[in-house]
Design a protein around this motif. Sequence first.
Motif, PDB file in Angstrom:
ATOM      1  N   UNK A 443       0.827  -1.205   0.000  1.00 24.13           N
ATOM      2  CA  UNK A 443       0.000   0.000   0.000  1.00 24.13           C
ATOM      3  C   UNK A 443       0.865   1.261   0.000  1.00 24.13           C
ATOM      4  N   UNK A 444       1.999   1.224   0.680  1.00 19.43           N
ATOM      5  CA  UNK A 444       2.894   2.382   0.680  1.00 19.43           C
ATOM      6  C   UNK A 444       3.431   2.657  -0.720  1.00 19.43           C
ATOM      7  N   UNK A 445       3.807   1.580  -1.447  1.00 19.98           N
ATOM      8  CA  UNK A 445       4.281   1.750  -2.826  1.00 19.98           C
ATOM      9  C   UNK A 445       3.168   2.308  -3.707  1.00 19.98           C
ATOM     10  N   UNK A 446       1.924   1.855  -3.472  1.00 22.07           N
ATOM     11  CA  UNK A 446       0.788   2.355  -4.256  1.00 22.07           C
ATOM     12  C   UNK A 446       0.534   3.833  -3.968  1.00 22.07           C
ATOM     13  N   UNK A 447       0.726   4.252  -2.725  1.00 28.43           N
ATOM     14  CA  UNK A 447       0.556   5.674  -2.397  1.00 28.43           C
ATOM     15  C   UNK A 447       1.609   6.524  -3.099  1.00 28.43           C
ATOM     16  N   UNK A 448       2.839   6.042  -3.108  1.00 25.13           N
ATOM     17  CA  UNK A 448       3.898   6.784  -3.799  1.00 25.13           C
ATOM     18  C   UNK A 448       3.591   6.925  -5.289  1.00 25.13           C
ATOM     19  N   UNK A 449       2.945   5.913  -5.866  1.00 29.85           N
ATOM     20  CA  UNK A 449       2.586   5.941  -7.291  1.00 29.85           C
ATOM     21  C   UNK A 449       1.225   6.590  -7.526  1.00 29.85           C
ATOM     22  N   UNK A 450       0.620   7.148  -6.474  1.00 33.66           N
ATOM     23  CA  UNK A 450      -0.674   7.851  -6.568  1.00 33.66           C
ATOM     24  C   UNK A 450      -1.771   6.980  -7.163  1.00 33.66           C
ATOM     25  N   UNK A 451      -1.789   5.693  -6.785  1.00 33.70           N
ATOM     26  CA  UNK A 451      -2.821   4.795  -7.298  1.00 33.70           C
ATOM     27  C   UNK A 451      -3.601   4.129  -6.169  1.00 33.70           C
ATOM     28  N   UNK A 452      -3.236   4.432  -4.918  1.00 27.86           N
ATOM     29  CA  UNK A 452      -3.873   3.791  -3.765  1.00 27.86           C
ATOM     30  C   UNK A 452      -5.383   4.048  -3.745  1.00 27.86           C
ATOM     31  N   UNK A 453      -5.782   5.317  -3.930  1.00 28.95           N
ATOM     32  CA  UNK A 453      -7.215   5.639  -3.885  1.00 28.95           C
ATOM     33  C   UNK A 453      -7.981   4.955  -5.014  1.00 28.95           C
ATOM     34  N   UNK A 454      -7.368   4.882  -6.208  1.00 34.05           N
ATOM     35  CA  UNK A 454      -8.013   4.196  -7.333  1.00 34.05           C
ATOM     36  C   UNK A 454      -8.233   2.721  -7.024  1.00 34.05           C
ATOM     37  N   UNK A 455      -7.266   2.104  -6.368  1.00 34.05           N
ATOM     38  CA  UNK A 455      -7.370   0.678  -6.043  1.00 34.05           C
ATOM     39  C   UNK A 455      -8.496   0.440  -5.050  1.00 34.05           C
TER      40      UNK A 455
END
Length: 589
Positions: A443-455
């Motif tokens: 989830x931290x990697x997804x936040x850095x890639x700005x895709x966490x909210x989309x997921x």
Amino acid sequence: MRLFSQLSWYFLREWRRYLGAVFLLIVIAILQLLPPKLVGIIIDGVTHHSLSVGRIMGWIGVMLAVAVVVYLLRYVWRVLLFGASYQLAVELREDFYRQLSRQHPEFYLRHRTGDLIARATNDVDRVVFAAGEGVLTLVDSLVMGCAVLVVMATQISWQLTLLALLPMPIMALVIKRYGDRLHQRFKLAQAAFSSLNDRAQESLTSIRMIKSFGLEDNQSQQFAAIARDAGEKNMRVARVDARFDPTIYIAVGMSNFLAIAGGSWLVWQGDMTLGQLTSFVMYLGLMIWPMLALAWMFNIVERGSAAWSRIREFLKEAPAVEDGEKLLPEGRGVLQVAIREFHYPGSQMPALRNINLNLKPGQMLGLCGPTGAGKSTLLSLIQRHFDIQQGDIRYHAIPLPQLRIDNWRSRLAVVNQTPFLFSDSVAANIALGRPNATQQEIEQAARLASVHDDILRLPQGYETEVGERGVMLSGGQKQRISIARALLLNAEILILDDALSAVDGRTEHQILHNLRTWGEGRTIIISAHRLSALTEASEILVMQHGVVVQRGRHDTLTRESGWYNEMYRYQQLEAALDEDEMEKGVPHG
């Protein structure tokens, strides 16, 4: 028969299994000689009234016992023999996959996916079938045939045996000719199957494009033409294949005719009893299987040999980039690029010339230029997909060709222009390079890639299945998940090859901001067409026709005349027009 010598290395290694199976086949062949002999004894005993009912029932009991033992032994040799051949399939496919993983882009320029799949499946199956059924039929036909011949010649009549075998040499020559012809035709048929596989694979992967252009009928016609060609080539194989059995049956029929004619004359002369002639004919019946097996063996072995030649042709191909022996020291180092000239294989025109740069840990390099300028080529050379003819690339002052490829690539995290997602969950796709990563790290990697909210907005969040090649996600989502996958690796060097092209300007700005924080002490290389992605780069290289035509920081290049200044102003104007249209409520794109 070439295949048996080609696979001798495997037969020698698995000699216990094969020897055990051969021994059991010999025992079975000997046991199968008893029933005809016993039938002859029973017939003569009944004819001359020399056997009691109890003795006859005893001999019948012996024949039943032989049948049961033969059944059990056949079960055991099948486990031994086919177990060995299936293990060969596992090893060949492992070697095949290992070879695929060692190859570089130059290899895939020459080999198509469908052809490789055909070799890994259909061709391997043919080789394995020959290593199992081929060995079985060879041993079984030789042992059974020789044993029957010895018994017929020594126990009944060698003269009648020679007479009955007169058609066999002619049959052997004809079958050998058929085998040679089958080898060539089957090789062509397998190549046609590879082409059919290629077309099917390309059609399935590009089905959206085919439908959007309304090319269904056109593609169907092309596929039908290839299918017809494959069918014709397989029909040519079938025509040769169909000649084996009639040849055998004609030879068997001639043998039976000669045996009965000659045997009847011997019985008439009193040199042979009726029971002996009956046994002889039954033994001759046992010869039908060895002869059919011999023809079948030629058939499957020639098919296996043709398939093996296609597999060996692939397995023997050395990678275009050879592995080195050195390991990198621990810690981050300086990446030094000094390319005087690089040509793609088979091309006389240089793809890159006079590229020189030094990247220290913590620096960001930007690459830009028109399409075909050489940006992706430079990134491929840094990943060592090709070797450089003139010049070198070093890390920790060690030339890349001297390093072990897996050791070097473990220091890289790469996001390509076209992201690839596996048919798995979002979490599994992000954790591809680190399967043991925790959910928190993912989830931290997804936040850095700005895709966490989309997921989180997906039906099952991180456990959502993305479909084949990520079919249920947008292009921007696929790119950001690929970036998250790369960030999770915590590699020393991050390479983004136009990896932000499908995201909007605001998301791009957020990702770049996150990368600046994440990239402290790491080397980042960004190739981009949208110049706003390069504003924070330590140095920007502007490339055209494989040459660096401008270099410097963003502020410097915007003040100089040239491609960078012109393209930046054009993109700024385009962005301003887009904002105006959005404010006025005019739909865009």
